[in-house]
Motif scaffolding. Sequence first.
Motif, PDB file in Angstrom:
ATOM      1  N   ILE A  73      11.503  10.108  24.262  1.00  0.00           N
ATOM      2  CA  ILE A  73      11.330  11.447  24.829  1.00  0.00           C
ATOM      3  C   ILE A  73      11.325  12.500  23.720  1.00  0.00           C
ATOM      4  O   ILE A  73      10.459  13.372  23.679  1.00  0.00           O
ATOM      5  CB  ILE A  73      12.427  11.743  25.876  1.00  0.00           C
ATOM      6  N   HIS A  74      12.285  12.382  22.819  1.00  0.00           N
ATOM      7  CA  HIS A  74      12.371  13.316  21.685  1.00  0.00           C
ATOM      8  C   HIS A  74      11.087  13.286  20.851  1.00  0.00           C
ATOM      9  O   HIS A  74      10.497  14.331  20.538  1.00  0.00           O
ATOM     10  CB  HIS A  74      13.586  12.964  20.824  1.00  0.00           C
ATOM     11  N   THR A  75      10.654  12.108  20.502  1.00  0.00           N
ATOM     12  CA  THR A  75       9.463  11.941  19.664  1.00  0.00           C
ATOM     13  C   THR A  75       8.218  12.475  20.367  1.00  0.00           C
ATOM     14  O   THR A  75       7.404  13.170  19.751  1.00  0.00           O
ATOM     15  CB  THR A  75       9.266  10.453  19.298  1.00  0.00           C
ATOM     16  N   LEU A  76       8.068  12.158  21.638  1.00  0.00           N
ATOM     17  CA  LEU A  76       6.907  12.653  22.381  1.00  0.00           C
ATOM     18  C   LEU A  76       6.891  14.179  22.437  1.00  0.00           C
ATOM     19  O   LEU A  76       5.853  14.805  22.205  1.00  0.00           O
ATOM     20  CB  LEU A  76       6.884  12.063  23.794  1.00  0.00           C
ATOM     21  N   HIS A  77       8.033  14.775  22.733  1.00  0.00           N
ATOM     22  CA  HIS A  77       8.101  16.241  22.785  1.00  0.00           C
ATOM     23  C   HIS A  77       7.726  16.851  21.429  1.00  0.00           C
ATOM     24  O   HIS A  77       6.975  17.833  21.363  1.00  0.00           O
ATOM     25  CB  HIS A  77       9.490  16.707  23.210  1.00  0.00           C
ATOM     26  N   GLN A  78       8.232  16.274  20.369  1.00  0.00           N
ATOM     27  CA  GLN A  78       7.938  16.773  19.025  1.00  0.00           C
ATOM     28  C   GLN A  78       6.449  16.641  18.699  1.00  0.00           C
ATOM     29  O   GLN A  78       5.825  17.573  18.185  1.00  0.00           O
ATOM     30  CB  GLN A  78       8.755  15.986  18.002  1.00  0.00           C
ATOM     31  N   GLN A  79       5.887  15.489  18.996  1.00  0.00           N
ATOM     32  CA  GLN A  79       4.478  15.242  18.706  1.00  0.00           C
ATOM     33  C   GLN A  79       3.570  16.143  19.547  1.00  0.00           C
ATOM     34  O   GLN A  79       2.567  16.663  19.039  1.00  0.00           O
ATOM     35  CB  GLN A  79       4.139  13.766  18.939  1.00  0.00           C
ATOM     36  N   ILE A  80       3.915  16.332  20.798  1.00  0.00           N
ATOM     37  CA  ILE A  80       3.134  17.218  21.668  1.00  0.00           C
ATOM     38  C   ILE A  80       3.182  18.650  21.137  1.00  0.00           C
ATOM     39  O   ILE A  80       2.154  19.320  21.037  1.00  0.00           O
ATOM     40  CB  ILE A  80       3.644  17.145  23.121  1.00  0.00           C
ATOM     41  N   ASP A  81       4.358  19.114  20.782  1.00  0.00           N
ATOM     42  CA  ASP A  81       4.507  20.471  20.252  1.00  0.00           C
ATOM     43  C   ASP A  81       3.682  20.641  18.976  1.00  0.00           C
ATOM     44  O   ASP A  81       2.952  21.632  18.829  1.00  0.00           O
ATOM     45  CB  ASP A  81       5.979  20.767  19.978  1.00  0.00           C
ATOM     46  N   ASP A  82       3.760  19.674  18.065  1.00  0.00           N
ATOM     47  CA  ASP A  82       3.000  19.742  16.814  1.00  0.00           C
ATOM     48  C   ASP A  82       1.496  19.784  17.073  1.00  0.00           C
ATOM     49  O   ASP A  82       0.779  20.609  16.499  1.00  0.00           O
ATOM     50  CB  ASP A  82       3.321  18.543  15.905  1.00  0.00           C
ATOM     51  N   ARG A  83       1.025  18.903  17.936  1.00  0.00           N
ATOM     52  CA  ARG A  83      -0.422  18.815  18.201  1.00  0.00           C
ATOM     53  C   ARG A  83      -0.924  20.052  18.928  1.00  0.00           C
ATOM     54  O   ARG A  83      -2.030  20.531  18.653  1.00  0.00           O
ATOM     55  CB  ARG A  83      -0.724  17.557  19.009  1.00  0.00           C
ATOM     56  N   PHE A  84      -0.139  20.582  19.860  1.00  0.00           N
ATOM     57  CA  PHE A  84      -0.551  21.793  20.561  1.00  0.00           C
ATOM     58  C   PHE A  84      -0.611  22.989  19.604  1.00  0.00           C
ATOM     59  O   PHE A  84      -1.521  23.801  19.677  1.00  0.00           O
ATOM     60  CB  PHE A  84       0.379  22.093  21.736  1.00  0.00           C
ATOM     61  N   LYS A  85       0.345  23.085  18.690  1.00  0.00           N
ATOM     62  CA  LYS A  85       0.309  24.162  17.696  1.00  0.00           C
ATOM     63  C   LYS A  85      -0.953  24.070  16.851  1.00  0.00           C
ATOM     64  O   LYS A  85      -1.615  25.077  16.598  1.00  0.00           O
ATOM     65  CB  LYS A  85       1.549  24.104  16.802  1.00  0.00           C
ATOM     66  N   GLU A  86      -1.288  22.857  16.399  1.00  0.00           N
ATOM     67  CA  GLU A  86      -2.494  22.646  15.598  1.00  0.00           C
ATOM     68  C   GLU A  86      -3.751  23.071  16.351  1.00  0.00           C
ATOM     69  O   GLU A  86      -4.687  23.601  15.766  1.00  0.00           O
ATOM     70  CB  GLU A  86      -2.634  21.169  15.214  1.00  0.00           C
ATOM     71  N   ALA A  87      -3.768  22.829  17.664  1.00  0.00           N
ATOM     72  CA  ALA A  87      -4.946  23.116  18.485  1.00  0.00           C
ATOM     73  C   ALA A  87      -4.944  24.545  19.040  1.00  0.00           C
ATOM     74  O   ALA A  87      -5.900  24.949  19.698  1.00  0.00           O
ATOM     75  CB  ALA A  87      -5.020  22.116  19.642  1.00  0.00           C
TER      76      ALA A  87
END
Length: 117
Positions: A73-87
């Motif tokens: 859950i932690h990793t998914l939230h972090q990865q989603i946040d990172d990818r959304f910021k990039e996009a």
Amino acid sequence: LSDTTNRLLLTVGIAYGSDTRMAREILLDVLAKNEFVMEDPVPKVTFDLFGDSSLNFTIRAFLSNMDNRLEAIHTLHQQIDDRFKEAGIEISFPQRDLHIRSGLEGLTGAGQKTVQP
């Protein structure tokens, strides 16, 4: 009860005006690349709700066991946040409009005594 497979259900809300197709593709890509998420059954992402302050997506995925649930859950939230910021996709936050109908006299200075030199 002996099956160790664990279902993961996450909700992600993005700001109104965001590209929902791109957001869904990013979420699916994050799930496909995450080490904890099982490939079978295939993870699903659905655009479920026009919320008060967000466009809500639901992620449905499976983990092979409970041991890594919190880390997943932690990793998914972090990865989603990172990818959304990039996009340039903004994760939403509650927004409220405030309508004031009375009491403006005190805010505008009306009714205050004027001091003359």
